[in-house]
Enzyme design. Structure first.
Site, PDB file in Angstrom:
ATOM      1  N   TRP A 190       0.861  -1.190   0.000  1.00 12.93           N
ATOM      2  CA  TRP A 190       0.000   0.000   0.000  1.00 12.93           C
ATOM      3  C   TRP A 190       0.888   1.227   0.000  1.00 12.93           C
ATOM      4  CZ3 TRP A 190      -4.718  -1.616  -1.041  1.00 12.93           C
ATOM      5  CH2 TRP A 190      -5.720  -0.646  -1.188  1.00 12.93           C
ATOM      6  N   ASP A 191       0.290   2.413   0.028  1.00 11.21           N
ATOM      7  CA  ASP A 191       1.180   3.581  -0.034  1.00 11.21           C
ATOM      8  C   ASP A 191       1.799   3.911   1.325  1.00 11.21           C
ATOM      9  OD1 ASP A 191      -1.128   4.669   1.031  1.00 11.21           O
ATOM     10  OD2 ASP A 191      -1.392   6.205  -0.512  1.00 11.21           O
ATOM     11  N   TRP A 192       1.534   3.062   2.319  1.00 12.11           N
ATOM     12  CA  TRP A 192       2.221   3.161   3.609  1.00 12.11           C
ATOM     13  C   TRP A 192       2.735   1.806   4.068  1.00 12.11           C
ATOM     14  CZ3 TRP A 192      -0.862  -0.352   5.545  1.00 12.11           C
ATOM     15  CH2 TRP A 192      -2.215  -0.344   5.160  1.00 12.11           C
ATOM     16  N   ASN A 456     -13.998   0.939   0.815  1.00 12.20           N
ATOM     17  CA  ASN A 456     -13.236   2.173   0.902  1.00 12.20           C
ATOM     18  C   ASN A 456     -13.002   2.753  -0.498  1.00 12.20           C
ATOM     19  OD1 ASN A 456     -11.161   4.078   2.234  1.00 12.20           O
ATOM     20  ND2 ASN A 456      -9.980   3.081   0.631  1.00 12.20           N
ATOM     21  N   GLU A 457     -13.609   3.872  -0.764  1.00 18.52           N
ATOM     22  CA  GLU A 457     -13.320   4.727  -1.927  1.00 18.52           C
ATOM     23  C   GLU A 457     -13.679   4.137  -3.282  1.00 18.52           C
ATOM     24  OE1 GLU A 457      -9.242   6.133  -1.455  1.00 18.52           O
ATOM     25  OE2 GLU A 457      -9.807   7.446   0.195  1.00 18.52           O
ATOM     26  N   GLU A 554     -11.534  10.906   6.369  1.00 19.82           N
ATOM     27  CA  GLU A 554     -10.113  10.697   6.040  1.00 19.82           C
ATOM     28  C   GLU A 554      -9.509  12.015   5.630  1.00 19.82           C
ATOM     29  OE1 GLU A 554      -8.541   7.947   3.218  1.00 19.82           O
ATOM     30  OE2 GLU A 554      -9.721   6.250   3.950  1.00 19.82           O
TER      31      GLU A 554
END
Ligand SMILES: *[C@@H]1O[C@H](CO)[C@@H](O)[C@H](O)[C@H]1NC(C)=O
Ligand SMILES: *[C@@H]1O[C@H](CO)[C@@H](O)[C@H](O)[C@H]1NC(C)=O
Ligand SMILES: *[C@@H]1O[C@H](CO)[C@@H](O)[C@H](O)[C@H]1NC(C)=O
Ligand SMILES: *[C@@H]1O[C@H](CO)[C@@H](O)[C@H](O)[C@H]1NC(C)=O
Ligand SMILES: *[C@@H]1O[C@H](CO)[C@@H](O)[C@H](O)[C@H]1NC(C)=O
Ligand SMILES: *[C@@H]1O[C@H](CO)[C@@H](O)[C@H](O)[C@H]1NC(C)=O
Ligand SMILES: *[C@@H]1O[C@H](CO)[C@@H](O)[C@H](O)[C@H]1NC(C)=O
Ligand SMILES: *[C@@H]1O[C@H](CO)[C@@H](O)[C@H](O)[C@H]1NC(C)=O
Length: 878
Positions: A190-192, A456-457, A554
């Site tokens: 993921w981006d983290w 989510n999204e 968020e």
């Protein structure tokens, strides 16, 4: 109390012993690589990575570049096997089942070398009937297929428009096609977070043997009847009746603390049976409700359910039952188009304060109850009342929800779909249906869970075309979306749980999304539902960039974790902001530059000649920048609670992205991997305080709003002070007595042109700053807050502060008596890797002395603290 008369029924199942036996298959299994070149012991619950690490065959997977070095582990097909003898006479039992609470993910299951089934959903349970196969000595084997290969295989086999995106962005160093698998979506990166697509048996495994009948599960939730003002405790029990005749008996539900007990007669026909009870709690019985943290007690009641069935079969279960109602209010607001979007708990409107939760580790077997308790205690310690369990991770373990119940943390529970379009072939839908039904019955007794969210999204991804959909197929993608989240997931939720609302996505427009046939043109509308908001380019000190939305679920900014956390997974050559390592750990495109660019708006960048010092100072500055950005944004949402300005407002939720970290890397988190508080988490403790003064400037007028989360109004005094950077004595003070802090409101308490405040202090914007606080009598109430009149980089008179600490001990707590020689912003106390937290940190020191406490999480000593202690304030870095 309503006891029922018992009818005597003929005994059935005579001749065989009643009841059930269970035999756990946890513990040591054998783990073998695809070609057998590696064979090692592995713990269950666990995964291959953990087994290899425990045997010393690999290093810490989080060390440096090991996520890339160990990619081979997830590309291999591993086998888990175990031989065992059942320590009781299995021949006496009519039915023997092999139960898996969680398999990760794609496997073929063999029992005594016979294939008994397959698994491909990490979020479901699997039960296999092994009655005909079980013997004295047994073997069980799970032949896993690499999740990465399985996903690729499914992608190749897929007909029709492809689920998108195919692969994650390059910066994430991840794997492709995760949306084909019902597996933790962020395990492919993921981006983290890193890519560690684990394989293993991640939850409990056991053999269950029984006669006559067996209780598969029971679940319940109290539902309030607003007409009769009564609680109905809806209890559902599932039985497997293996007797050839009906099984009769009675069930007794007791809640001793309410001095009540109910008995019902039941009769179970052979086969799989569901028994539904609706226990009415007499209107004259006073039930104490469960409240979120900061709003009341988390009262719960012990409950027992006793099934007394024919053949002397007694099954007793106990559970904790909590009573609370939740309503999601969407109604017109005067002066604003659209609808409100807020929660009432027990009929009381509550502002949701908190953050978003991601998996606490790539390897779930490392997420112990201590890890969970530490993180969740930090949530309430920061005055939060809500976590959103984000849809790209996992449905958390039972203990997570039990702790949330106990601590009063409301949970916004996503279903595990995130940032992607998913397949809708029948196999996939069937798998999702089983998953959803299981998770609902597992979680619905928890009062902490206040809402289900479909994904989510994904609504936003479709309507804003994140994946550059081929227009030919747009309608197909939209239909697939409705099929998955509305016609399947929503339908199962509505049928299975009447005790909390459902929304299909986040962000979404709630009722408006439904009106627009489930996909709004702009799901991020300020006038409906919730929003996600990210802007790394604009200056975050300018509150005008933020959406005055109904609910911000968020938003956030990145920072780097502290050096003591990074040090554990890096080596000397990694310790600079431009190292290969620093770039490798940054999974968000251009993230490291964005942090520095944001910092440059208001701060000087570190200028040390010592490269290590410069790295540490840069880490410090990213934390300062993040904390200040999220503070500004959150305070904007908090003060927007009670007003409509330019038709916008009535904000009732602020959940920043993100609470916790999955590994040691730059991210939006306020808690580092391992639980250390970043500066943002200390700031959150302030900005989420129940009573808070919020300051801001609009057209050169300085305003203070008083934001109250209390249930009753209070009269307080507001003090605003003008300080010069060059002096520890305030230059000017304004006191407004008799400020009414309205219960559950944000009210304007102060307005004065900045010019006038400066005149009073004989000061200029560059030379001065403001502090302000509330007090009742002589006591300060709520945190000390501040407002900068210019960027600190332009501050005149801001000197290097000599801050010293005298450390002493009192019981299990350590006292830091601080002394400063000058006004110091962003004073950061650090004791390296000694676990614990301070009572406050990252604060502004405008007075010579200040006392701060340190709460250790493990035994430590004054001398250890003295050795590790380091203090930094803003002027130290340049
Ligand atoms: C077995 O598989 C491993 C990992 O894929 C590989 O490195 C090794 O060469 C293989 N060994 C044999 C004997 O094929
Ligand atoms: C894993 O299994 C797949 C088929 O399911 C096969 O194509 C692949 O070669 C196997 N990989 C290894 C390393 O054995
Ligand atoms: C509750 O108490 C009132 C007053 O004692 C009584 O009239 C009523 O019947 C009671 N309700 C029930 C359901 O027992
Ligand atoms: C919460 O519990 C305490 C201690 O049991 C009690 O004194 C108090 O009245 C309770 N508060 C509410 C709002 O029920
Ligand atoms: C409720 O049940 C728990 C767990 O079984 C037990 O520890 C506790 O003492 C019980 N509380 C009461 C009030 O009976
Ligand atoms: C009960 O109904 C009233 C009036 O319709 C409403 O204001 C209230 O929010 C409802 N409470 C619950 C718990 O549903
Ligand atoms: C969209 O899909 C159609 C049908 O498969 C195809 O003919 C067309 O080339 C695609 N367009 C683009 C821009 O890829
Ligand atoms: C800082 O203050 C301490 C004690 O107040 C003093 O001993 C020390 O010399 C000072 N350091 C500097 C660099 O001024």
């Amino acid at each position: 109390m309503r006891p029922h008369l018992l009818l005597l029924l003929a005994l059935c199942g005579a001749g065989s012993a009643a009841g059930a036996r269970s035999y756990s298959l946890r513990g040591r299994w054998t783990v073998r690589s695809g070609n057998g070149s590696l064979e090692l012991p592995g713990q269950v619950p666990g995964c291959v990575h953990s087994a290899l690490l425990q045997q010393g065959l690999i290093q810490d997977p989080y060390y440096r570049f090991n996520d890339l070095n160990y990619r081979w582990i997830s590309l291999d097909n591993w086998t888990y096997s175990k031989k065992f003898e059942i320590p009781f006479d299995f021949s006496k039992w009519q039915k023997v089942n092999l139960i898996f609470e969680g398999v990760d993910t794609v496997s073929k299951v063999l029992f005594n070398e016979v294939t008994i089934g397959e698994t491909d959903n990490m979020f479901s349970t699997y039960g296999f009937d092994v009655s005909g196969l079980v013997g004295a000595a047994n073997s069980v084997e799970l032949r896993f297929q690499s999740a990465v290969l399985a996903a690729a295989q499914r992608s190749r086999a897929h007909a029709g428009p492809p689920p998108l995106p195919a692969c994650p962005p390059r910066e994430q160093k991840g794997e492709c096609h995760v949306n084909f698998l019902r597996k933790e979506q962020c395990s492919f990166s993921w981006d983290w977070g890193p890519s560690f697509p684990t394989q293993g048996i991640w939850k409990d495994v056991r053999i269950e043997a029984y006669n006559i009948c067996h209780l598969n599960y029971f679940t319940f939730s109290p539902v309030y009847d607003n007409g009769t003002k009564e609680w109905h405790l809806e209890i559902q029990s599932s039985f497997d009746v293996v007797s050839s005749k009906p099984v009769g008996g009675q069930v007794t539900v007791a809640i001793p603390k309410l001095q009540t007990q109910w008995t019902y007669k039941i009769e179970l026909q052979p086969g799989e049976r569901i028994v539904e009870l609706s226990v009415k709690i007499n209107e004259n019985i006073t039930v104490e409700t469960w409240w979120p943290h900061g709003h009341g007690n988390q009262t719960g009641y012990n409950m027992t359910i006793l099934f007394e069935l024919d053949g002397g079969l007694n099954i007793e279960k106990s559970a904790k039952v909590y009573f609370r109602t939740v309503e999601l209010i969407q109604e017109p607001i005067k002066g604003s188009p659209g609808l409100s979007f807020y929660f009432k708990i027990n009929g009381f409107p509550i502002f949701l304060k908190g953050s978003n939760w991601v998996p606490a580790d790539s390897f779930q077997d490392r997420v112990t109850s201590d890890v969970l308790r530490l993180l969740l205690q930090s949530v309430v310690d920061a005055n939060m009342n809500t976590l959103r369990v984000w849809g790209g991770g996992i449905y958390e373990q039972d203990e997570f929800y039990e702790l949330c119940d106990e601590l009063g943390i409301m949970v916004w529970q996503d279903f595990m779909f995130a940032c992607a379009l998913y397949p809708t072939d029948q196999g996939f839908i069937d798998s999702v249906r089983a998953e959803v039904a299981y998770q609902i019955r597992r979680l619905k007794s928890h009062p902490s869970v206040i809402i289900w969210g479909g994904n989510n999204e994904n609504e936003a991804a479709l309507s804003m075309d994140w994946y550059h959909i081929n227009f030919t197929y747009l309608q197909t993608y939209m239909d697939d979306y409705v099929t998955l989240y509305v016609k399947n997931i929503r339908e199962i939720v509505l049928a299975g749980d009447k005790s909390r609302p459902f929304i299909p996505s986040s962000p979404t427009n709630g009722a408006e999304t439904i009106a627009e046939h489930w996909i709004s043109k702009n799901p991020n509308s300020k006038y409906f539902g919730d929003v996600h908001f990210y802007d790394y380019i604009s200056d975050c000190w300018n509150w005008k960039i933020f959406p005055k939305a109904r609910f911000a679920s968020e938003y956030g900014y990145q920072s780097w974790p502290s050096f003591s956390t990074l040090e554990k997974v890096s080596s000397k050559e990694d310790w600079s902001f431009n190292s290969k390592f620093a770039l490798h750990r940054q999974h968000h495109a251009n993230g490291n530059n964005q942090m520095l660019n944001q910092a440059r708006f208001h701060f000087k960048l570190p200028e040390s000649t010592d490269p290590l010092r410069e790295f540490k100072d840069t880490i410090y500055l990213t934390q300062v920048t993040q904390a200040q950005c999220v503070k500004t944004e959150t305070e904007f949402y908090l003060r927007s609670r009670s007003e409509i300005v330019e038709q916008q407002g009535h904000t009732m939720g602020a959940l920043y992205w993100q609470l916790n970290d999955i590994w040691q890397a730059p991210s939006w988190a306020s808690l580092e991997y391992g639980g250390k508080w970043k500066m943002l988490h200390y700031f959150a403790r302030h900005f989420f305080a129940p009573l808070l003064p919020v300051g801001f400037e609009d057209q050169s007028v300085f305003y203070v709003y008083v934001v109250s989360d209390l249930h009753s109004s209070q009269t307080v005094a507001l003090t605003v002070r003008v300080h010069a950077w060059s002096s520890l004595q305030p230059r000017c003070e304004r006191v407004s007595p008799g400020v009414e802090a309205g219960a559950g409101r944000a009210v304007r308490a102060f307005a004065e042109p900045v010019e006038a405040l400066l005149r009073c202090a004989g000061c200029s914007r560059e030379r001065c700053l403001l502090s302000f606080h509330l007090s009742a009598g002589r006591e300060r109430v709520g945190p000390l807050n501040y407002h900068f009149l210019s960027s600190p980089k332009d501050a005149v008179g801001l000197r290097k502060a000599n801050i010293t600490a005298i450390i002493s001990q009192e019981g299990g707590t350590f006292i830091f008596d601080l002394h400063t020689s000058a006004v110091a912003p962003f004073v950061w106390l650090d004791v390296g890797s000694i676990p614990g937290r301070f009572s406050d940190n990252g604060f502004l020191m405008t007075e010579e002395r200040r006392r701060v406490l340190f709460y250790p999480w493990k035994r430590t000593s004054k001398s250890e603290l003295e050795q590790s202690f380091h203090v930094t304030s803003l002027r130290d870095i340049y």
